[in-house]
Design a protein around this motif. Structure first.
Motif, short mmCIF file in Angstrom:
data_model
loop_
_atom_site.label_atom_id
_atom_site.label_comp_id
_atom_site.label_asym_id
_atom_site.label_seq_id
_atom_site.Cartn_x
_atom_site.Cartn_y
_atom_site.Cartn_z
N ILE A 9 0.93 -1.06 -0.01
CA ILE A 9 0.19 -0.08 0.12
C ILE A 9 0.91 1.12 -0.01
CG2 ILE A 9 -0.32 0.04 2.55
CD1 ILE A 9 -3.09 1.10 -0.19
N GLY A 10 2.01 1.26 0.40
CA GLY A 10 2.95 2.28 0.57
C GLY A 10 3.36 2.66 -0.89
N GLY A 11 3.52 1.49 -1.52
CA GLY A 11 4.13 1.83 -3.04
C GLY A 11 3.04 2.37 -3.82
N ILE A 12 1.80 1.77 -3.46
CA ILE A 12 0.46 2.22 -4.48
C ILE A 12 0.31 3.78 -4.12
CG2 ILE A 12 -1.83 2.11 -4.36
CD1 ILE A 12 -1.55 -0.67 -4.27
N CYS A 13 0.59 3.98 -2.95
CA CYS A 13 0.24 5.37 -2.28
C CYS A 13 1.24 6.54 -2.87
CB CYS A 13 0.42 5.53 -1.03
SG CYS A 13 0.10 7.24 -0.05
N ASN A 14 2.57 5.83 -3.41
CA ASN A 14 3.74 6.69 -4.05
C ASN A 14 3.10 6.89 -5.42
OD1 ASN A 14 5.03 7.01 -1.47
ND2 ASN A 14 6.25 5.26 -1.79
N LEU A 15 2.62 5.80 -5.91
CA LEU A 15 2.86 5.77 -7.28
C LEU A 15 1.43 6.35 -7.89
CD1 LEU A 15 3.62 2.26 -8.52
CD2 LEU A 15 5.25 4.10 -8.80
N CYS A 16 0.24 6.31 -7.08
CA CYS A 16 -0.91 6.90 -7.84
C CYS A 16 -1.04 8.40 -7.85
CB CYS A 16 -1.99 6.50 -6.77
SG CYS A 16 -2.11 7.07 -5.33
N LEU A 17 -0.02 9.20 -7.60
CA LEU A 17 0.06 10.72 -7.97
C LEU A 17 0.23 10.85 -9.32
CD1 LEU A 17 1.93 12.31 -5.13
CD2 LEU A 17 -0.40 12.69 -5.70
N ASP A 18 0.68 9.81 -10.28
CA ASP A 18 1.29 9.98 -11.57
C ASP A 18 -0.15 9.54 -12.30
OD1 ASP A 18 3.05 9.76 -13.82
OD2 ASP A 18 2.05 7.66 -14.04
N LEU A 49 -8.31 -0.22 4.90
CA LEU A 49 -8.54 0.40 6.40
C LEU A 49 -8.92 -0.16 7.54
CD1 LEU A 49 -11.19 2.52 4.41
CD2 LEU A 49 -8.98 3.38 5.03
N SER A 50 -9.17 -1.83 7.42
CA SER A 50 -9.44 -2.30 8.67
C SER A 50 -7.96 -2.87 9.17
CB SER A 50 -10.24 -3.56 8.50
OG SER A 50 -9.65 -4.41 7.39
N SER A 51 -6.71 -2.52 8.84
CA SER A 51 -5.45 -3.24 9.23
C SER A 51 -5.14 -2.70 10.56
CB SER A 51 -4.39 -2.74 8.24
OG SER A 51 -3.29 -2.89 8.95
N LEU A 89 -2.94 4.86 7.17
CA LEU A 89 -2.88 6.19 6.53
C LEU A 89 -2.33 6.05 5.26
CD1 LEU A 89 -0.54 7.22 9.64
CD2 LEU A 89 -3.20 7.92 8.80
N SER A 90 -1.53 5.22 4.68
CA SER A 90 -1.49 5.08 3.35
C SER A 90 -2.56 4.97 2.48
CB SER A 90 -0.30 4.08 2.92
OG SER A 90 0.88 4.41 3.49
N ASN A 150 -6.76 13.93 11.72
CA ASN A 150 -6.59 14.94 10.81
C ASN A 150 -6.72 14.33 9.21
OD1 ASN A 150 -5.89 16.54 12.84
ND2 ASN A 150 -3.70 16.26 12.84
N LEU A 151 -6.08 13.36 8.91
CA LEU A 151 -6.31 12.75 7.75
C LEU A 151 -7.79 12.47 7.35
CD1 LEU A 151 -4.41 12.37 5.41
CD2 LEU A 151 -3.97 9.83 5.91
N ALA A 152 -8.47 11.79 8.53
CA ALA A 152 -9.89 11.49 7.95
C ALA A 152 -10.68 12.71 7.81
CB ALA A 152 -10.38 10.82 9.28
N LYS A 153 -10.42 13.73 8.53
CA LYS A 153 -11.01 15.05 8.58
C LYS A 153 -11.03 15.91 7.12
CE LYS A 153 -11.31 16.02 13.35
NZ LYS A 153 -10.42 16.53 14.37
#
Length: 188
Positions: A76-85, A105-107, A114-115, A154-157
């Motif tokens: 998920i960290g890798g996906i989070c990094n890539l999906c801005l492209d 989300l249930s991890s 967060l990712s 904060n991120l959820a808000k």
């Protein structure tokens, strides 16, 4: 061949060697280390084309259904990094990424959650918004927004304010029990 092309060719060969090692090794520790390295390489847009050629986004998506929490976290960290492209975003969306990410989300791992939230925000488009802001997800974000964990809240808000309608948020808040239809809050 210019110095830049040589460096680019060497980088591709290195990334290819990592992918091959990941596929060939039986060692869980080695898989975790290689996947963590690939997730780190996915921070740099210079690597996006090579990572796409090597089908690394699909590898990351495949990791989201693993039982090993480290593999899920690095995937998920890798996906989070890539999906801005834009190209990567479209690929992840067309490969069914949102539903796999929503499951993260249930991890019980803070970084994984967060990712996942961040990736969902990055992947939100006119076409994907209905899935990404489905009632269970919005209800989960309402629960996260109430968390004592400032990173979650904060991120959820931000998710609720920037990606959901007021009606969606109010409906989620009005539910008597915030069960998120099976998406529990991770442990703080």
């Amino acid at each position: 061949m210019s110095a830049g092309q040589c460096a680019g060719a060497e980088r591709f060969q290195y990334l290819q060697a990592l992918v091959t090692e990941f596929q060939d090794t039986d060692s869980i520790e080695a898989k975790e280390q290689v996947l963590a390295n690939l997730a780190n390489f996915s921070y740099d847009p210079k690597n996006f084309s090579d990572l796409q050629k090597l089908q690394v986004p699909d590898m990351f998506l495949d990791m989201l259904t693993e039982d090993n929490e480290n593999l899920v976290e690095f995937g998920i960290g890798g996906i989070c990094n890539l999906c801005l492209d834009k190209a990567m975003k479209n690929h992840i969306l067309s490969a069914g990424g949102p539903s796999l990410i929503i499951n993260c989300l249930s991890s019980c791992r803070e970084e994984t959650v967060l990712s996942a939230i961040t990736a969902l925000m990055y992947l939100c488009t006119a076409a994907s918004r209905a899935e990404i802001t489905a009632p269970p997800v919005v209800e989960c974000m309402v629960r996260f927004s109430l968390s004592d964990n400032r990173r979650f809240s904060n991120l959820a808000k931000i998710f609720l304010e920037d990606y959901c309608t007021e009606q969606q948020v109010e409906e989620a808040r009005s539910l008597s029990q915030h069960s998120a239809l099976g998406i529990p809050l991770p442990k703080d």
